[in-house]
Design a protein around this motif. Structure first.
Motif, short mmCIF file in Angstrom:
data_model
loop_
_atom_site.label_atom_id
_atom_site.label_comp_id
_atom_site.label_asym_id
_atom_site.label_seq_id
_atom_site.Cartn_x
_atom_site.Cartn_y
_atom_site.Cartn_z
N ASN A 55 0.85 -1.18 0.00
CA ASN A 55 0.00 0.00 0.00
C ASN A 55 0.89 1.24 0.00
O ASN A 55 1.29 1.74 1.05
N LEU A 56 1.24 1.73 -1.21
CA LEU A 56 2.15 2.86 -1.36
C LEU A 56 1.45 4.00 -2.08
O LEU A 56 0.53 3.76 -2.89
N PRO A 57 1.82 5.25 -1.80
CA PRO A 57 1.21 6.38 -2.50
C PRO A 57 1.50 6.32 -3.99
O PRO A 57 2.64 6.02 -4.40
N ASP A 58 0.50 6.58 -4.80
CA ASP A 58 0.66 6.53 -6.26
C ASP A 58 1.19 7.87 -6.76
O ASP A 58 0.49 8.61 -7.45
N ASN A 59 2.44 8.17 -6.42
CA ASN A 59 3.02 9.45 -6.85
C ASN A 59 3.39 9.37 -8.33
O ASN A 59 3.50 8.29 -8.91
N PRO A 60 3.57 10.53 -8.99
CA PRO A 60 3.82 10.55 -10.44
C PRO A 60 5.07 9.78 -10.86
O PRO A 60 5.14 9.30 -11.99
N GLU A 61 6.05 9.64 -9.96
CA GLU A 61 7.30 8.99 -10.34
C GLU A 61 7.21 7.47 -10.32
O GLU A 61 8.05 6.79 -10.90
N ARG A 62 6.17 6.92 -9.68
CA ARG A 62 6.12 5.47 -9.46
C ARG A 62 5.59 4.74 -10.70
O ARG A 62 4.64 5.17 -11.35
N PHE A 63 6.23 3.57 -11.01
CA PHE A 63 5.74 2.70 -12.08
C PHE A 63 4.51 1.96 -11.55
O PHE A 63 4.53 1.38 -10.45
N SER A 64 3.45 1.98 -12.34
CA SER A 64 2.22 1.34 -11.89
C SER A 64 1.87 0.09 -12.67
O SER A 64 1.02 -0.69 -12.24
N ILE A 65 2.50 -0.14 -13.83
CA ILE A 65 2.19 -1.32 -14.64
C ILE A 65 3.37 -2.29 -14.67
O ILE A 65 3.20 -3.49 -14.41
N TYR A 66 4.53 -1.80 -14.94
CA TYR A 66 5.70 -2.66 -15.08
C TYR A 66 6.46 -2.75 -13.77
O TYR A 66 6.51 -1.79 -13.00
N LEU A 67 7.11 -3.90 -13.54
CA LEU A 67 7.85 -4.16 -12.31
C LEU A 67 9.24 -3.52 -12.40
O LEU A 67 10.27 -4.20 -12.42
N TYR A 68 9.25 -2.19 -12.41
CA TYR A 68 10.51 -1.45 -12.57
C TYR A 68 10.78 -0.59 -11.34
O TYR A 68 9.87 -0.19 -10.61
N VAL A 69 12.06 -0.27 -11.18
CA VAL A 69 12.50 0.72 -10.20
C VAL A 69 13.72 1.42 -10.80
O VAL A 69 14.54 0.78 -11.46
N LEU A 70 13.82 2.73 -10.58
CA LEU A 70 14.95 3.50 -11.08
C LEU A 70 15.97 3.76 -9.98
O LEU A 70 15.63 3.68 -8.79
N GLY A 71 17.18 4.08 -10.37
CA GLY A 71 18.17 4.53 -9.41
C GLY A 71 17.88 5.97 -8.98
O GLY A 71 17.25 6.73 -9.71
N ARG A 72 18.36 6.33 -7.82
CA ARG A 72 18.19 7.71 -7.36
C ARG A 72 19.02 8.69 -8.21
O ARG A 72 18.63 9.82 -8.44
N GLN A 73 20.17 8.23 -8.66
CA GLN A 73 21.12 9.10 -9.32
C GLN A 73 20.75 9.26 -10.80
O GLN A 73 20.38 8.28 -11.47
N SER A 74 20.88 10.49 -11.30
CA SER A 74 20.68 10.76 -12.72
C SER A 74 21.97 11.25 -13.34
O SER A 74 22.85 11.77 -12.64
N PHE A 75 22.08 11.10 -14.66
CA PHE A 75 23.31 11.46 -15.36
C PHE A 75 22.94 12.14 -16.67
O PHE A 75 22.12 11.62 -17.43
#
Length: 548
Positions: free
Chosen positions: A397-417
């Motif tokens: 039960n997690l907040p559905d914030n704009p950054e969260r993947f809702s269909i695919y089982l993905y997660v991003l790293g915190r760091q951007s390049f």
């Protein structure tokens, strides 16, 4: 008194008091001449009345009158001197060249103008400018650096000089415009508005200079980048030349060894044949000698001699049985294959060394990557340190914030390049299904996406069928046996390169080349579905151990 002139001899026309050319010359009773103002001022300031030149004393102050003859001579002298000065002045001045403002008064050769008058709307050379510098009325005129088209500085409607600036309409106007056409507007003198504009121009100039400096710095950066790139290219070329030279030398040595081995076998066969031939020729020689003896004895008519010699013929020289003797060609089967196999082994060893060297180079771009829980699909379970992720059996039960993947089982790293190079390693040991790579910031988090570079995703995946695939366009099947237990991901943003490595084997798995990156890039992870516990092992972001 008047201005002095050195253009011709002027001694007869000089006042001995002011030492300048006479002005209103008068004569004393003693016959000496002075400026009327000079002699009057001299006598007014002295108790005795005497001649300043010869010191003759007068009992009473003489009444002096203007000497008309000398005055006319002085006027004539002044006129001639002025004309001569003008002539010399003109000869010294330069004629106006193309692009220079000519004098509007000059006739004939137009001289270069020194000033323009905003009142007269004329431009003057040095000679014709003189009245504006000496005449009291003309001194009040406004002079400026010479400019052409002075009529443009006049109000076309009222034919008066443009002297005011209308701040309301942001235009230059004359005095009549201010009264008739721009009522209740805000006016300032041109000079005042100019000072304000100069301040703005100064600010603009400072900004422009700053922009120029920034661009010069950028040019230097680009030149430095080119130098770094050239140095890297030179090192790569040198390494390539060294490697290929070593391989060619190894191939040449192998070829020489192969040829020598074949030639040695051939020489051995030839030597054997030569020995056989030598023995055969020796036996032939012995047999021919016996044949000659037999023939000779058989022709003898001496019965006693024939019978006595016949017994000695029975002891024939020993000979070899040549029936089974053969010179067999040497066998070359496998000679070339073995030589090529040895060369291949050397190349494999060299390739292994090169792969390790490449791994060391990409590992130098290692960065610390952690998982971003705000982007993780609700079914993904992240470790507290953000280094591991696996798929749970049910969603959280997690907040559905704009950054969260809702269909695919993905997660991003915190760091951007968004520039440079970066590298990270992920353990995939024990998994039957996973996805790894990078994705641009604008990847669709809520809807369906195609895992391809076109949608801003550059990944390599393992599917349940034990099939490794680079999700290019079209997808590329990878033949990896055995599959990697640890995968390295390397990105060169400016080069447009994404490469995947089998870390333990120090081997390149696949490279996406010619990519065009415009967004920020984020590491992308998917442990994929749990599959009833068959794929429950986590993806683990590993610390980098430099390859030996």
């Amino acid at each position: 008194m008047s201005s002095s002139s050195n253009l011709r001899s002027e001694d007869p026309f000089l006042c001995s008091i002011c030492l300048d050319v006479f002005t209103d010359p008068v004569s004393t009773p003693c016959g000496h001449n002075f400026c009327k103002a000079c002699i009057t001022q001299h006598w007014d300031g002295n108790e005795k009345c005497q001649c300043p030149f010869c010191n003759k004393l007068f009992k009473t102050r003489p009444e002096v009158e203007i000497n008309t003859f000398i005055k006319e001579m002085v006027v004539k002298f002044r006129r001639e001197a002025q004309q001569e000065a003008i002539s010399i002045n003109i000869s010294e001045q330069q004629a106006a060249k193309p692009g220079e403002v000519p004098c509007d008064v000059c006739t004939g050769t137009k001289l270069k103008a020194l000033k323009s008058c905003l009142v007269c709307l004329l431009s003057y050379c040095q000679t014709h400018l003189e009245p504006h510098l000496t005449a009291p009325r003309l001194k009040k005129h406004q002079l400026m650096e010479p400019v052409e088209n002075l009529e443009d500085r006049m109000c076309l409607q009222h034919e008066r000089p443009l002297e005011l600036f209308c701040r309301t309409d942001q235009t230059c106007v004359c005095l009549l415009c201010a009264v008739l056409d721009h009522k209740n507007h805000e006016f300032v003198p041109l000079r005042e508005e100019t000072e304000g504009k100069k301040a703005e121009l100064k600010k603009t100039e400072d900004e422009v200079q700053k922009m120029i400096q920034n661009r010069r710095v950028k040019i230097q950066e680009i030149k430095e980048s080119v130098k770094i790139s050239k140095d890297a290219a030179d090192r790569e070329k040198a390494e390539g030349v060294e490697v290929f030279t070593a391989l060619m030398e190894s191939a040449e040595r192998g070829l020489k060894k192969l040829i020598k081995e074949i030639e040695d076998k051939q020489k051995t066969a030839e030597k054997q044949a030569e020995d056989f031939i030598k023995d055969l020729e020796q036996e032939i020689s012995e047999l021919m000698k016996r044949s000659s003896e037999v023939k000779q004895l058989s022709r003898s008519e001496d019965h006693l001699h024939l019978l006595q010699s016949f017994s000695s013929l029975k002891a024939a020289p020993p000979t070899k049985n040549w029936t089974e003797v053969r010179v067999r060609p040497p066998s070359y089967e496998g000679t070339v294959v073995r030589a090529v196999a040895q060369l291949e082994e050397k190349i494999r060893k060299k390739m292994k060394m090169m792969r390790k060297a490449e791994m060391k180079r990409v590992q130098q771009s290692a960065v610390d990557v952690t998982l971003d829980p705000d982007t993780a699909h609700p079914r993904l379970i992240l470790s507290d340190d953000g280094k591991q992720v696996y798929c749970g059996t049910k969603g959280q039960n997690l907040p559905d914030n704009p950054e969260r993947f809702s269909i695919y089982l993905y997660v991003l790293g915190r760091q951007s390049f968004s520039s440079g190079r970066f590298y990270f390693e992920v353990q995939v040991k024990g998994k039957t299904d996973w996805s790894l790579g990078v994705a641009r910031e604008s990847i669709n988090r809520k809807g369906k996406i195609t895992l391809s570079p076109e949608d801003g995703v550059w990944t390599v995946v393992l599917r349940k069928s034990n099939e490794y695939v680079a999700l290019a366009d079209p997808p590329v099947r990878l033949h990896l046996h055995p599959g990697p237990e640890k995968v390295g991901v390397f990105v060169d943003y400016e080069e447009g390169l994404v490469s995947f490595y089998d870390v333990d084997a120090a081997a390149l798995i696949y490279s996406f080349t010619g990519c065009c990156f415009t967004d920020k890039l984020y590491p992308l992870f998917s442990p994929c579905n749990n599959d009833g516990g068959k794929n429950s092992a986590p993806l683990i972001i590993c610390p980098i151990n430099q390859a030996d």
